[in-house]
Design an enzyme around this catalytic site. Structure first.
Site, short mmCIF file in Angstrom:
data_model
loop_
_atom_site.label_atom_id
_atom_site.label_comp_id
_atom_site.label_asym_id
_atom_site.label_seq_id
_atom_site.Cartn_x
_atom_site.Cartn_y
_atom_site.Cartn_z
N ARG A 175 -2.04 -11.02 -4.33
CA ARG A 175 -2.09 -9.56 -4.45
C ARG A 175 -1.28 -8.88 -3.37
O ARG A 175 -0.76 -7.79 -3.58
CB ARG A 175 -3.54 -9.06 -4.30
CG ARG A 175 -4.45 -9.38 -5.42
CD ARG A 175 -5.81 -8.77 -5.13
NE ARG A 175 -5.62 -7.49 -4.47
CZ ARG A 175 -6.33 -7.05 -3.44
NH1 ARG A 175 -7.31 -7.76 -2.95
NH2 ARG A 175 -6.06 -5.89 -2.89
N ARG A 203 -8.66 -1.28 -7.55
CA ARG A 203 -9.19 0.01 -7.10
C ARG A 203 -8.09 1.03 -6.88
O ARG A 203 -8.28 2.22 -7.10
CB ARG A 203 -9.93 -0.17 -5.78
CG ARG A 203 -11.18 -0.94 -5.85
CD ARG A 203 -11.86 -0.87 -4.51
NE ARG A 203 -12.05 0.51 -4.11
CZ ARG A 203 -13.07 1.26 -4.48
NH1 ARG A 203 -14.01 0.78 -5.23
NH2 ARG A 203 -13.16 2.52 -4.09
N ASN A 214 0.81 -1.22 0.00
CA ASN A 214 0.00 0.00 0.00
C ASN A 214 0.85 1.27 0.00
O ASN A 214 0.35 2.34 -0.32
CB ASN A 214 -0.98 0.00 1.19
CG ASN A 214 -2.09 -1.01 0.96
OD1 ASN A 214 -2.24 -1.53 -0.14
ND2 ASN A 214 -2.86 -1.28 2.00
N1 EPU Z 1 -14.16 7.04 1.98
C1 EPU Z 1 -15.13 7.97 1.68
N2 EPU Z 1 -14.91 8.80 0.61
C2 EPU Z 1 -13.77 8.78 -0.12
C3 EPU Z 1 -12.77 7.84 0.21
C4 EPU Z 1 -13.00 6.99 1.28
O1 EPU Z 1 -16.17 8.03 2.32
O2 EPU Z 1 -13.62 9.58 -1.06
C5 EPU Z 1 -14.37 6.12 3.11
C6 EPU Z 1 -14.24 4.65 2.70
O3 EPU Z 1 -15.45 4.15 2.20
C7 EPU Z 1 -13.81 4.01 4.00
C8 EPU Z 1 -12.92 5.07 4.63
O4 EPU Z 1 -13.30 6.30 4.01
O5 EPU Z 1 -14.92 3.81 4.84
C9 EPU Z 1 -11.44 4.84 4.45
O6 EPU Z 1 -11.15 4.59 3.07
P1 EPU Z 1 -9.77 5.00 2.42
O7 EPU Z 1 -10.02 5.97 1.31
O8 EPU Z 1 -8.83 5.43 3.49
O9 EPU Z 1 -9.29 3.65 1.77
P2 EPU Z 1 -8.32 3.53 0.53
O10 EPU Z 1 -7.35 4.65 0.58
O11 EPU Z 1 -9.09 3.31 -0.71
C10 EPU Z 1 -6.42 2.13 1.69
C11 EPU Z 1 -5.81 0.76 1.54
C12 EPU Z 1 -6.79 -0.29 2.02
C13 EPU Z 1 -7.12 0.00 3.49
C14 EPU Z 1 -7.68 1.43 3.62
C15 EPU Z 1 -7.94 1.85 5.05
C16 EPU Z 1 -4.37 1.03 -0.38
C17 EPU Z 1 -4.06 0.64 -1.78
N3 EPU Z 1 -5.50 0.51 0.13
O12 EPU Z 1 -7.58 2.14 0.86
O13 EPU Z 1 -6.08 -1.53 1.95
O14 EPU Z 1 -8.05 -0.91 3.97
O15 EPU Z 1 -6.74 2.38 3.05
O16 EPU Z 1 -6.79 1.78 5.80
O17 EPU Z 1 -3.61 1.73 0.26
C18 EPU Z 1 -5.83 -3.85 1.73
O18 EPU Z 1 -4.61 -3.66 1.63
O19 EPU Z 1 -6.32 -4.99 1.87
C19 EPU Z 1 -6.73 -2.70 1.66
C20 EPU Z 1 -8.02 -2.81 1.39
#
Ligand code: EPU
Length: 450
Positions: free
Chosen positions: A406, A92, A23
């Site tokens: 992955r 994603r 990540n």
């Molecule tokens: N959210 C919103 N609006 C947005 C973006 C996010 O409401 O525009 C919400 C999401 O639905 C969620 C929360 O905010 O409830 C946190 O989501 P976040 O955007 O932080 O997740 P992400 O950046 O898409 C990364 C990791 C995930 C990890 C999450 C939380 C990467 C590539 N992915 O996702 O990793 O679960 O942060 O820590 O960095 C994994 O590695 O298995 C994985 C899913």
């Protein structure tokens, strides 16, 4: 499609080292779009998500070479700014090219990511942030189209209903490096992967302060240049090895362990009776050697997933597998992705006693787990099933191993090295009890929820 066959009961012992973080690597590679100069990365993990990102960046005009765990990347053609649906739907995290492409090329077309196996994952905060920096954004045929002249600095609040957003913070912080003037990101994600990205961007010539805290300030510059960067160790992989050790009552020395990034997890582990200690206190606590030992029956615990520095959602499923064999009732509440519980029915098939109510699961500790054919629909849920299989009586078959590929490089080899009985088999080899589950996708890219 591959599966793992696990014969549970072997105690994990020996030594293992933690790879670079998936990540962290994904937005780090995307930052290569911000410059025409070469970037060199070290400790890049060998994962299908990284291969997918490399493929996307090549489509966007980057020339990428990999030698062992080092990777060099240089943008050589800026004519193509379209991240196609075929790629975004498989991963994603492709969304992290949005900010860099917009800031450097003034335009980007990227397919809107859909839902994922653990629920709705909007990107509204990414888009609001980029609009605040001056981008004009509209949706066309399922694609986000964003355009700007030069972005301009702004004050942006990135808090959402479940806290901040990690990749949203990465996108806005990356885009702001090339904006005209100062950007302040309030309620920024504090995850260590954001601090690692800021470290690279500053080495490229950006002026970022406060990364790793809820307020990040970025003074825009005209251009960014070349840099070399070592990817931070993967805190989720490290936590997974620690939990796997504990469930087998094992004793493992883990090198490159990001202890400082896992304090909430260490707190839960020590509450239930697992010992984790740094073996050489002179080492950097973000990448040190720790001994993980479990020599007693485990106590129950209550924990809630939270943004960093709280307990990470990406280790919730693995910790739940461990609590299935603790001595009493535990309670786990998921506050980042309230529906991230696909492992619950599968663990129940192995004899776990779990009651789910909304975003909380009550775990009634059982004496043992029993091997079974199981499958999961995301990376971390699959890891929890492997962990359960390591302790279960008899054989466990975990299907759809592509989810694990992955995020865990050669997981079965790492566990075999520690004494586990785990082999990769082709699903067609599985006869009794398991149907052939699905056909291989026509597209060679691997589906990903990360
Ligand atoms: N959210 C919103 N609006 C947005 C973006 C996010 O409401 O525009 C919400 C999401 O639905 C969620 C929360 O905010 O409830 C946190 O989501 P976040 O955007 O932080 O997740 P992400 O950046 O898409 C990364 C990791 C995930 C990890 C999450 C939380 C990467 C590539 N992915 O996702 O990793 O679960 O942060 O820590 O960095 C994994 O590695 O298995 C994985 C899913």
């Amino acid at each position: 499609m591959d599966a793992f066959s696990i014969h549970g009961g072997n105690r994990l012992t020996g030594k293992i080292s933690v790879d670079g973080s998936k990540n962290a690597t994904l937005p780090l590679l995307a930052a290569g779009l911000l410059t025409d100069e070469p970037l060199k990365f070290e400790c890049v993990p060998e994962l299908s998500d990284i291969a997918n990102m490399v493929h996307l960046l090549e489509e966007l005009g980057c020339t990428i070479k990999r030698e062992g765990d080092a990777l060099t990347l240089q943008t050589t053609d800026s004519s193509q700014s379209h991240a196609r649906y075929d790629i975004v739907r498989t991963m994603r995290a492709s969304v992290c090219v949005l900010g860099p492409l917009l800031a450097k090329r003034g335009e980007v077309r990227i397919s809107m990511p859909g839902g994922c196996s653990f629920g709705d994952r909007p990107i509204d905060l990414h888009l609001r942030g980029l609009e605040a920096l001056g981008a004009k954004i509209h949706l066309e045929g399922g694609d986000i189209i964003a355009k700007c002249n030069r972005l301009r600095g702004a004050t942006i609040f990135l808090g959402g209903p479940y806290g901040s957003t990690v990749l949203g913070t990465a996108n806005i912080m990356s885009a702001a490096t090339l904006a005209n003037g100062k950007t302040v990101i309030e309620s920024a994600a504090c995850e260590p992967e954001i601090a690692d990205l800021a470290k690279l961007l500053n080495a490229m010539g950006a002026k970022i302060t406060g990364a790793g805290t809820p307020r990040i300030t970025v003074e825009g510059v005209h251009e960014l240049g070349s840099a070399t960067h070592t990817v931070m160790p993967d805190r989720i992989v490290a936590g997974t090895w620690a939990i796997a050790t504990a469930i087998t009552k094992g004793d493992v020395l883990i090198d490159r362990f990001p202890l400082d990034h896992l304090l909430a997890v260490i707190d839960v582990l020590s509450t239930i009776g697992v010992h984790v200690h740094q073996t050489d206190l002179s080492q950097d606590p973000t990448s040190c050697s720790v001994q993980v030992v479990c020599d007693q029956n485990l106590s129950p615990v209550m924990f809630t997933t939270q943004p960093f520095p709280g307990f990470p959602t990406d280790l919730q499923a693995q910790m739940m597998a461990l609590l299935c064999i603790s001595n009493g009732n535990s309670i786990v509440t998921e506050k980042i992705y309230p529906e991230r519980f696909m492992h619950v029915p599968e663990l129940s098939r192995m004899g776990a006693r779990l009651v789910k109510h909304g975003s909380t699961v009550v775990i009634q500790g059982a004496d043992c787990l029993i091997g079974a054919p199981v499958m999961a629909s995301d990376l971390r849920a699959s890891a929890s099933l492997v962990i359960a299989g390591l302790a279960a009586e008899g054989e466990t078959i975990v299907s759809r191993v592509y989810h694990l590929d992955r995020g865990y490089a050669a997981m079965e080899k790492m566990l075999t090295q520690l004494g586990a009985s785990i082999t990769r088999i082709n699903d067609t080899q599985v006869v009794d009890g398991l149907p052939v589950i699905e056909t291989v996708p026509a597209n060679k890219l691997i589906q990903s929820d990360g």
